[in-house]
Design a protein around this motif. Structure first.
Motif, short mmCIF file in Angstrom:
data_model
loop_
_atom_site.label_atom_id
_atom_site.label_comp_id
_atom_site.label_asym_id
_atom_site.label_seq_id
_atom_site.Cartn_x
_atom_site.Cartn_y
_atom_site.Cartn_z
N LYS A 3 0.83 -1.19 0.00
CA LYS A 3 0.00 0.00 0.00
C LYS A 3 0.86 1.24 0.00
O LYS A 3 1.82 1.34 0.76
CB LYS A 3 -0.93 0.00 1.22
CG LYS A 3 -1.89 -1.18 1.25
CD LYS A 3 -2.74 -1.16 2.48
CE LYS A 3 -3.65 -2.38 2.54
NZ LYS A 3 -4.47 -2.39 3.78
N VAL A 5 2.36 4.70 0.88
CA VAL A 5 2.41 5.42 2.14
C VAL A 5 1.74 6.78 2.03
O VAL A 5 1.03 7.23 2.91
CB VAL A 5 3.88 5.57 2.59
CG1 VAL A 5 3.96 6.44 3.82
CG2 VAL A 5 4.47 4.20 2.89
N SER A 16 -0.24 12.13 16.39
CA SER A 16 -0.79 11.14 17.31
C SER A 16 -1.89 11.78 18.15
O SER A 16 -1.74 12.90 18.61
CB SER A 16 0.32 10.61 18.22
OG SER A 16 -0.24 9.89 19.28
N ASP A 254 4.58 -1.10 4.28
CA ASP A 254 3.13 -0.98 4.42
C ASP A 254 2.83 -0.36 5.78
O ASP A 254 3.23 -0.90 6.81
CB ASP A 254 2.49 -2.36 4.30
CG ASP A 254 0.97 -2.32 4.24
OD1 ASP A 254 0.37 -1.36 4.78
OD2 ASP A 254 0.38 -3.24 3.66
N ARG A 255 2.10 0.74 5.79
CA ARG A 255 1.82 1.45 7.03
C ARG A 255 0.97 0.64 8.01
O ARG A 255 0.97 0.91 9.21
CB ARG A 255 1.14 2.79 6.76
CG ARG A 255 -0.25 2.67 6.22
CD ARG A 255 -1.05 3.97 6.38
NE ARG A 255 -0.58 5.00 5.49
CZ ARG A 255 -0.30 6.25 5.90
NH1 ARG A 255 -0.44 6.56 7.17
NH2 ARG A 255 0.10 7.15 5.04
N GLU A 256 0.25 -0.37 7.54
CA GLU A 256 -0.65 -1.12 8.41
C GLU A 256 -0.03 -2.39 8.96
O GLU A 256 -0.66 -3.12 9.71
CB GLU A 256 -1.94 -1.44 7.65
CG GLU A 256 -2.72 -0.19 7.25
CD GLU A 256 -3.98 -0.51 6.47
OE1 GLU A 256 -4.29 -1.71 6.31
OE2 GLU A 256 -4.65 0.43 6.03
N VAL A 257 1.22 -2.68 8.58
CA VAL A 257 1.89 -3.89 9.03
C VAL A 257 2.81 -3.56 10.20
O VAL A 257 3.55 -2.57 10.16
CB VAL A 257 2.71 -4.51 7.88
CG1 VAL A 257 3.53 -5.69 8.37
CG2 VAL A 257 1.77 -4.94 6.75
N THR A 259 5.90 -3.05 12.44
CA THR A 259 7.22 -2.73 11.92
C THR A 259 8.22 -2.62 13.06
O THR A 259 7.90 -2.11 14.14
CB THR A 259 7.17 -1.39 11.16
OG1 THR A 259 6.20 -1.48 10.11
CG2 THR A 259 8.52 -1.03 10.56
N SER A 277 6.65 6.21 12.41
CA SER A 277 5.61 6.26 13.42
C SER A 277 4.97 7.63 13.57
O SER A 277 3.74 7.76 13.58
CB SER A 277 6.18 5.83 14.78
OG SER A 277 5.22 5.97 15.81
N PHE A 282 2.53 5.26 10.43
CA PHE A 282 2.44 3.81 10.49
C PHE A 282 1.78 3.39 11.80
O PHE A 282 1.97 4.03 12.84
CB PHE A 282 3.84 3.18 10.39
CG PHE A 282 4.34 3.02 8.98
CD1 PHE A 282 4.89 1.81 8.57
CD2 PHE A 282 4.27 4.06 8.06
CE1 PHE A 282 5.35 1.64 7.28
CE2 PHE A 282 4.74 3.90 6.77
CZ PHE A 282 5.28 2.69 6.37
N ASP A 283 1.02 2.30 11.76
CA ASP A 283 0.19 1.92 12.90
C ASP A 283 0.98 1.40 14.10
O ASP A 283 0.72 1.77 15.23
CB ASP A 283 -0.83 0.86 12.47
CG ASP A 283 -1.91 1.43 11.56
OD1 ASP A 283 -2.11 2.67 11.61
OD2 ASP A 283 -2.54 0.67 10.82
N GLN A 284 1.92 0.49 13.86
CA GLN A 284 2.62 -0.17 14.96
C GLN A 284 4.11 -0.24 14.63
O GLN A 284 4.53 -1.10 13.86
CB GLN A 284 2.09 -1.60 15.16
CG GLN A 284 0.58 -1.70 15.37
CD GLN A 284 0.11 -3.15 15.31
OE1 GLN A 284 0.53 -3.96 16.14
NE2 GLN A 284 -0.72 -3.47 14.35
#
Length: 307
Positions: A3, A5, A16, A254-257, A259, A277, A282-284
């Motif tokens: 996906k 970025v 955040s 991928d921002r949703e995976v 990392t 982050s 990115f999510d995690q």
């Protein structure tokens, strides 16, 4: 399919929800200049020898008015354990360090690197990550650092500063931001992304850090070299907003995976962690503070070398 970025031509800062609406992770000199002297604002200068000559003497010669000084390399922001350099100290040690700087849990902290090179941004990014790990979300980095502050002709003070009155700072460890060696091993068996922040010659195993016992990278890792995320303008170094999306997409991230960012000792990796982050959203994202210094000391842990 990976996906993308960033969508469109612009770079959108990802703020955040835990950070106050008025404080983004990366702030400009003009923003800070307008708020100097404000209640519950602490400007933390972290220049050190890693900046090619930065130290308390440099701070006393010229600094942002009202700022406090803490050497990134000498004050205790990182420590060596079991011959592994760059590790996160205990919560109690960090509480004492931060409280001794006059910072309490109600303060917004703006971290000021030297701004004289790509590497020294890692000083601010690593200290920023440390505050976040301790559960303190009111924190930001001054883009361009002190060199950028001077280049933009903002007000500068000089002379020795009295030590701040000690404050009561309490931290609570957020383990979701830290990766252990065991968790990195597990990540290799899942969909997690391992991101090597080092220059390509380290990634390929052509260059070895003195902190590591062997060359190479963690098998399956992707390379996002920290120095390609910053650029020099008017003798100061800034995050390069025009290329961040391109660089991240080129690494097929991928921002949703989930990392994990790593390097040699968790310094350069702090830059990748911050960009992924706090800027790219990115999510995690976790930082492996032990990095290759710890990985290469593990028994039977694999290494990948360029073919």
């Amino acid at each position: 399919m990976i996906k993308s970025v960033f969508m469109g031509l612009g770079l959108a800062m990802a703020t955040s929800p835990a950070i106050a609406a008025d404080v983004e992770p990366l702030v400009e000199a003009g923003w800070l200049a307008e708020r100097l002297g404000g209640e519950d604002l602490v400007v933390l200068d972290v220049r050190s020898g890693i900046d090619d000559g930065g130290d308390r003497g440099s701070f006393e010669a010229a600094h942002i008015p009202g700022s406090v000084y803490s050497s990134y390399t000498e004050a205790g922001w990182r420590e060596t354990r079991n011959d592994v350099a760059g590790l996160l100290p205990s919560v109690s040690s960090l509480e004492s360090l931060i409280g001794g700087l006059g910072i309490d849990n109600d303060d917004t902290v703006v971290i000021v690197p030297a701004g004289t090179g790509a590497t020294d941004f890692g000083s601010a990014a690593r200290v920023y990550w440390t505050f976040k790990v301790l559960g303190h979300d009111e924190v930001a980095i001054l883009d361009g650092g002190f060199a950028g502050w001077q280049a933009q002709e903002q007000e500068v003070a000089s002379g020795a500063t009295p030590p701040p009155d000690a404050a009561d700072f309490r931290g609570e460890l957020d383990t979701t931001l830290i990766a252990t060696t065991e968790e990195v091993q597990a990540a290799r068996e899942t969909q997690a992304q391992l991101v090597d922040a080092r220059p390509a010659d380290y990634f390929r195993g052509e260059t070895q850090s003195p902190a590591a016992t062997a060359p190479g990278t963690i098998p399956g890792a992707r390379n996002l070299p920290f120095h390609r995320l910053l650029t020099q303008r008017q003798q100061a170094w800034y995050l390069d907003s025009e290329v961040l999306g391109t660089r991240i997409n080129a690494a097929e991230l991928d921002r949703e995976v989930p990392t994990v960012a790593f390097c040699n000792t968790g310094h350069w990796a702090a830059i990748d962690w911050f960009v992924l982050s706090e800027v790219a959203g990115f999510d995690q994202v976790r930082l492996y503070d032990g990095s290759m210094a710890e990985w290469t000391r593990g028994e039977d842990l694999p290494l990948a070398l360029a073919e």
